[in-house]
Write a protein that holds these residues in place. Structure first.
Motif, short mmCIF file in Angstrom:
data_model
loop_
_atom_site.label_atom_id
_atom_site.label_comp_id
_atom_site.label_asym_id
_atom_site.label_seq_id
_atom_site.Cartn_x
_atom_site.Cartn_y
_atom_site.Cartn_z
N ALA A 49 23.61 -9.61 42.25
CA ALA A 49 24.01 -8.41 42.98
C ALA A 49 22.82 -7.60 43.47
O ALA A 49 22.85 -7.03 44.57
N ASP A 50 21.76 -7.51 42.67
CA ASP A 50 20.58 -6.73 43.06
C ASP A 50 19.95 -7.31 44.33
O ASP A 50 19.57 -6.57 45.24
N ARG A 51 19.84 -8.65 44.36
CA ARG A 51 19.25 -9.30 45.54
C ARG A 51 20.13 -9.06 46.76
O ARG A 51 19.63 -8.75 47.85
N MET A 52 21.45 -9.19 46.60
CA MET A 52 22.36 -8.97 47.72
C MET A 52 22.26 -7.54 48.23
O MET A 52 22.27 -7.29 49.44
N ALA A 53 22.14 -6.57 47.32
CA ALA A 53 22.01 -5.17 47.72
C ALA A 53 20.71 -4.95 48.50
O ALA A 53 20.71 -4.25 49.53
N ARG A 54 19.61 -5.55 48.04
CA ARG A 54 18.33 -5.40 48.75
C ARG A 54 18.40 -6.01 50.14
O ARG A 54 17.91 -5.43 51.12
N ILE A 55 19.02 -7.19 50.24
CA ILE A 55 19.15 -7.85 51.54
C ILE A 55 20.01 -7.02 52.48
O ILE A 55 19.71 -6.87 53.67
N ALA A 56 21.10 -6.46 51.94
CA ALA A 56 21.99 -5.63 52.76
C ALA A 56 21.26 -4.40 53.29
O ALA A 56 21.38 -4.05 54.47
N LEU A 57 20.46 -3.75 52.44
CA LEU A 57 19.72 -2.56 52.88
C LEU A 57 18.66 -2.93 53.92
O LEU A 57 18.43 -2.18 54.88
N THR A 58 18.02 -4.09 53.75
CA THR A 58 17.03 -4.55 54.73
C THR A 58 17.71 -4.80 56.08
O THR A 58 17.17 -4.45 57.14
N THR A 59 18.91 -5.38 56.04
CA THR A 59 19.67 -5.63 57.27
C THR A 59 19.97 -4.32 57.98
O THR A 59 19.88 -4.22 59.21
N MET A 60 20.31 -3.29 57.23
CA MET A 60 20.63 -2.00 57.82
C MET A 60 19.39 -1.32 58.40
O MET A 60 19.47 -0.60 59.39
N ARG A 61 18.24 -1.54 57.76
CA ARG A 61 17.01 -0.96 58.30
C ARG A 61 16.63 -1.63 59.62
O ARG A 61 16.10 -0.97 60.52
#
Length: 280
Positions: A49-61
């Protein structure tokens, strides 16, 4: 001397200032952290979940307009990716794009390949683009065949895209589309004006052919249904995905989930303010 109303106004002003200090990205990050256990349950064992959250935030940036989208649809798109075990972003497994005020989930070419391979019945699956200078011929009927010899140097314009799947039992399936048919299908997509159709046209053309071939592959009904998760908007993490492929949809900006969260936040803030007031 400050009146009771003055004190209430001051408390309300402080609460508003505190809320304003939190950026949209920080708000999404907080929600993703809260959703961590649910995301963890949905993910395959090799992801967390931590990796998915980081990837999601990077996508939004990298796509700032996503931060203007309804929070619940953003969380729904992240959950879609988690449930399929696909990572959004540059790897090309899937994409999360703004569709009006809603976040739209799109499976990429590599994501379709990955899903097909998970069936266990497919030896290999791939797609290629044919250009006008290439040597290309195919034939259907009782003895279908396909021949493609790419030209070297300048190959000219795209003419066809084809996909091939080899099965573990020795069989195979292939599909061919000309560029005109690819363009017809692209025009029916609500994501035709932005995202991977603009930045990665060839990859999306390949995915289109594989998606068309999907129903002929020896894979489970569950795996077949996963392909329908493409180009969808999910208004919250508990709702069913709504397709934006081919048909326009009417979108309600505020979902039940987001309204519930906001009401809980307001109730909590009101209780805290009343507690402070009672101590004055």
């Amino acid at each position: 001397m400050a009146t009771n109303q003055d004190i209430k106004n001051q408390l309300s002003s402080r609460a508003n200032q505190s809320a304003q200090k939190q950026s949209p990205e920080q708000t999404i990050a907080a929600y993703l952290k809260r959703m961590g256990p649910e995301i963890e349950k949905a993910l395959p064992s090799h992801m967390n979940a931590d990796r998915m959250a980081r990837i999601a935030l990077t996508t939004m940036r990298t796509t700032p307009k996503l931060l203007e989208c309804n929070v619940s649809s953003l969380l729904g798109a992240v959950m879609q990716a988690a449930q399929l075990g696909l990572e959004p972003g540059l790897i090309g497994h899937c994409y999360i794009l703004p569709y009006g005020r809603e976040a739209q989930f799109i499976i990429g070419y590599k994501g379709m390949i990955d899903l097909a391979r998970r069936s266990g019945n497919i030896e290999s699956i791939y797609a290629h683009t044919v250009y006008e200078a290439d040597e290309f011929d195919y034939e259907l009927g009782l003895h279908p065949k396909l021949h493609h010899k790419p030209a070297t140097g300048r190959r000219g314009e795209m003419k066809y895209v084809y996909a091939v799947a080899h099965f573990k039992d020795g069989g195979y399936q292939f599909e061919v589309m000309d560029k005109e048919e690819i363009e017809k299908r692209r025009s029916r997509s609500k994501a035709s004006k932005n995202g991977p159709w603009v930045t990665d046209y060839e990859e999306m053309a390949k995915k289109t052919v594989i998606r068309h071939m999907w129903k002929y592959l020896p894979i489970s009904i569950e795996m077949q249904q996963q392909a329908t998760q493409d180009e969808v908007v999910r208004k919250d993490i508990t709702s069913d995905p709504v397709s934006v492929y081919n048909d326009a949809i009417e979108i309600d900006i505020s979902s039940a989930e987001s309204v519930r969260m906001e009401e809980e936040k307001q109730d909590s803030s009101a209780a805290e303010n009343e507690s402070l007031f009672d101590t004055q």
